[in-house]
Motif scaffolding. Structure first.
Motif, short mmCIF file in Angstrom:
data_model
loop_
_atom_site.label_atom_id
_atom_site.label_comp_id
_atom_site.label_asym_id
_atom_site.label_seq_id
_atom_site.Cartn_x
_atom_site.Cartn_y
_atom_site.Cartn_z
N ARG A 1 -0.24 -15.37 -5.50
CA ARG A 1 -0.24 -13.90 -5.65
C ARG A 1 -1.43 -13.27 -4.92
N THR A 2 -1.55 -13.61 -3.66
CA THR A 2 -2.63 -13.08 -2.84
C THR A 2 -2.09 -12.60 -1.49
N ILE A 3 -2.84 -11.70 -0.88
CA ILE A 3 -2.54 -11.21 0.47
C ILE A 3 -3.81 -11.34 1.30
N LYS A 4 -3.70 -12.01 2.44
CA LYS A 4 -4.86 -12.17 3.33
C LYS A 4 -4.83 -11.10 4.42
N VAL A 5 -5.98 -10.48 4.61
CA VAL A 5 -6.12 -9.50 5.70
C VAL A 5 -6.85 -10.21 6.83
N ASN A 6 -6.10 -10.58 7.86
CA ASN A 6 -6.66 -11.37 8.96
C ASN A 6 -6.78 -10.62 10.27
N ARG A 7 -6.11 -9.46 10.40
CA ARG A 7 -6.10 -8.77 11.68
C ARG A 7 -5.70 -7.31 11.50
N GLN A 8 -5.91 -6.56 12.54
CA GLN A 8 -5.43 -5.18 12.57
C GLN A 8 -4.85 -4.91 13.96
N VAL A 9 -4.01 -3.88 14.04
CA VAL A 9 -3.39 -3.49 15.31
C VAL A 9 -3.89 -2.10 15.66
N GLN A 10 -4.40 -1.95 16.88
CA GLN A 10 -4.93 -0.66 17.33
C GLN A 10 -4.46 -0.40 18.76
N ARG A 11 -4.43 0.88 19.12
CA ARG A 11 -4.18 1.27 20.50
C ARG A 11 -4.92 2.57 20.74
N ARG A 12 -5.78 2.60 21.74
CA ARG A 12 -6.58 3.77 22.05
C ARG A 12 -6.22 4.28 23.44
N SER A 13 -6.05 5.60 23.54
CA SER A 13 -5.76 6.26 24.81
C SER A 13 -4.58 5.57 25.49
N ASN A 14 -4.76 5.20 26.74
CA ASN A 14 -3.67 4.56 27.49
C ASN A 14 -3.86 3.06 27.60
N VAL B 1 1.01 -13.59 3.20
CA VAL B 1 1.34 -13.34 1.79
C VAL B 1 1.63 -14.67 1.10
N ASP B 2 0.87 -14.96 0.06
CA ASP B 2 1.06 -16.18 -0.72
C ASP B 2 1.65 -15.78 -2.07
N PHE B 3 2.96 -15.94 -2.20
CA PHE B 3 3.64 -15.50 -3.42
C PHE B 3 3.28 -16.39 -4.61
N LEU B 4 2.95 -17.65 -4.36
CA LEU B 4 2.61 -18.55 -5.44
C LEU B 4 1.25 -18.19 -6.04
N GLY C 1 -0.78 -5.03 11.06
CA GLY C 1 -1.10 -6.38 11.51
C GLY C 1 -0.69 -7.47 10.54
N LEU C 2 -0.03 -7.11 9.44
CA LEU C 2 0.32 -8.10 8.42
C LEU C 2 1.51 -8.94 8.85
N GLN C 3 1.41 -10.25 8.64
CA GLN C 3 2.49 -11.19 8.93
C GLN C 3 2.95 -11.86 7.64
N GLY C 4 4.15 -12.40 7.65
CA GLY C 4 4.69 -13.05 6.47
C GLY C 4 3.81 -14.17 5.96
N SER C 5 3.16 -14.90 6.86
CA SER C 5 2.32 -16.03 6.46
C SER C 5 1.04 -15.58 5.74
N ARG D 1 -10.44 -10.68 4.34
CA ARG D 1 -10.52 -10.74 2.88
C ARG D 1 -9.18 -11.20 2.31
N THR D 2 -9.25 -11.66 1.06
CA THR D 2 -8.07 -12.06 0.33
C THR D 2 -7.95 -11.15 -0.89
N ILE D 3 -6.83 -10.48 -1.01
CA ILE D 3 -6.63 -9.48 -2.07
C ILE D 3 -5.72 -10.05 -3.15
N SER D 4 -6.12 -9.85 -4.39
CA SER D 4 -5.27 -10.23 -5.52
C SER D 4 -4.18 -9.17 -5.65
#
Length: 371
Positions: A212-225, A207-210, A201-205, A239-242
């Motif tokens: 140096r953080t990564i934001k976890v805003n979403r996940q992608v799932q698929r169950r059964s059909n 990631v903050d290179f300046l 679920g990670l998108q380029g937006s 969360r925001t990860i260093s």
């Protein structure tokens, strides 16, 4: 209040207990012996007084019927709902009236799962889901006690034996055998602790290179059909990860050499401008670990990250926030064996005292020898 009266019938004398429930409806039950009637009368009065009363009609609702009605109002994710559904499909008591289900019925079900070689943790999870349904039935006054309470499950191996943590060499081997476009998947699991759906679920937006953080805003799932789901992280663990410089370099190279996918800028390319399908991610992960000659599960990369934080001296709350656990108790439950125990601390402190004393003694002896 309940009352007892004596009734003479052709079949003999019986003792009738009459009472009104919380809705004012009158109920009655007959007993051949007065002592049994008195005992039941006391029980009914106590239950009415304490709010634990269950009407005879309410107890006739089956486990399945209660679940189908109750589950419609629950705010569950797809995976959680599927877990509860499995209990209703597989438990041997699901078509029994709630008031008739005994602890022995639950024990028979647990034994059957064990006989079929279900993993101990799987059995424990399913028993927990059944307990949640029973407790919901108690809250709705369909049931007086939880028949799953106290039911034993197969013994779990110690966490240190159940948890597989890859070595640094194994993680390096995985990166070396990964296709270039798939490297962020492994790197984000091993060096940021993201779950597989969160990496997907990670998108380029995010990631903050300046900074140096990564934001976890979403996940992608698929169950059964069901269709692809893009939703909040597990347990709403935004969360925001260093991020370390090396990880940011891998992500930067990916953006330059492979590029992001779709209008939303997904790191993992999918179809129709969306993220990769979980089945496709699982397929490429399997190919990568097989090429590396390893049987590592993707979630083990998350353990690798957590163990590194703990070894570096991070406290429980820091690790909790980095991993997105809903509470510090969850973090301790999973990783407590990786932290130093009080015995380790005591032993190290005592050794420090010894080193200070003995080194001082050696210095003293050297001084005396040169005087």
């Amino acid at each position: 209040m309940a009352s007892i009266d004596r009734r003479s019938l052709k079949s003999g004398v019986t003792w009738r207990v009459r009472w009104r429930d919380e809705d004012g409806k009158q109920n009655a039950k007959h007993f051949p012996r007065k002592v049994d009637a008195q005992r039941f009368k006391t029980s009914v009065e106590t239950d009415l007084h304490t709010g634990r009363y269950v009407s005879p009609a309410a107890g006739q609702v089956t486990f399945r019927a209660f679940y189908e009605q109750w589950s419609q109002h629950q705010l569950w994710e797809t995976g959680t709902r599927e877990g509860f559904d499995l209990v209703v499909k597989q438990a041997g008591f699901t078509d029994m009236p709630l008031g008739k289900i005994k602890r022995s019925h639950v024990e028979v079900w647990v034994k059957a799962m064990d006989t079929r070689k279900f993993a101990p943790q799987t059995i424990r999870n399913r028993l927990g889901w059944a307990g949640t349904i029973f407790r919901a039935a108690i809250a709705d006054q369909h049931l007086a006690v939880d028949p799953s309470a106290g039911v034993r499950t197969p013994r779990l191996a110690p966490k240190s034996e159940r948890m597989t943590i890859p070595t640094a060499d194994e993680v390096r081997t995985l990166l070396e055998h990964s296709p270039a476009w798939f490297k962020p998947m492994i790197a984000l699991g091993a060096f940021a602790g993201l779950r597989i759906g969160e990496v997907n679920g990670l998108q380029g937006s995010d990631v903050d290179f300046l900074r140096r953080t990564i934001k976890v805003n979403r996940q992608v799932q698929r169950r059964s059909n069901l269709p692809l789901e893009i939703r909040a992280p597990k347990y709403q663990s935004f969360r925001t990860i260093s991020a370390p410089a090396g990880l940011l370099e891998i992500l930067s190279q990916h953006m330059e050499q492979v590029g992001l996918y779709g209008d939303d800028g997904w790191f993992m390319p999918g179809r129709d401008g969306g993220p990769a399908w979980p089945r496709s991610v699982d397929y490429h992960w399997t190919r990568t670990r097989e090429a590396a000659g390893l049987a590592t599960k993707f979630h083990s990369l998350r353990h690798f990250y957590a163990s590194g934080l703990i070894a570096a001296g991070c406290d429980v709350v820091t690790v909790q926030h980095a991993l997105g656990h809903k509470s510090a108790s969850v973090t301790l439950n999973v990783y407590s064996h990786l932290w130093e125990t009080s015995e380790d601390t005591t032993r190290a402190a005592a050794q420090g005292l010894m080193d200070a004393v003995l080194s001082s003694g050696e210095d003293s002896l050297r001084t005396q020898g040169t005087s």
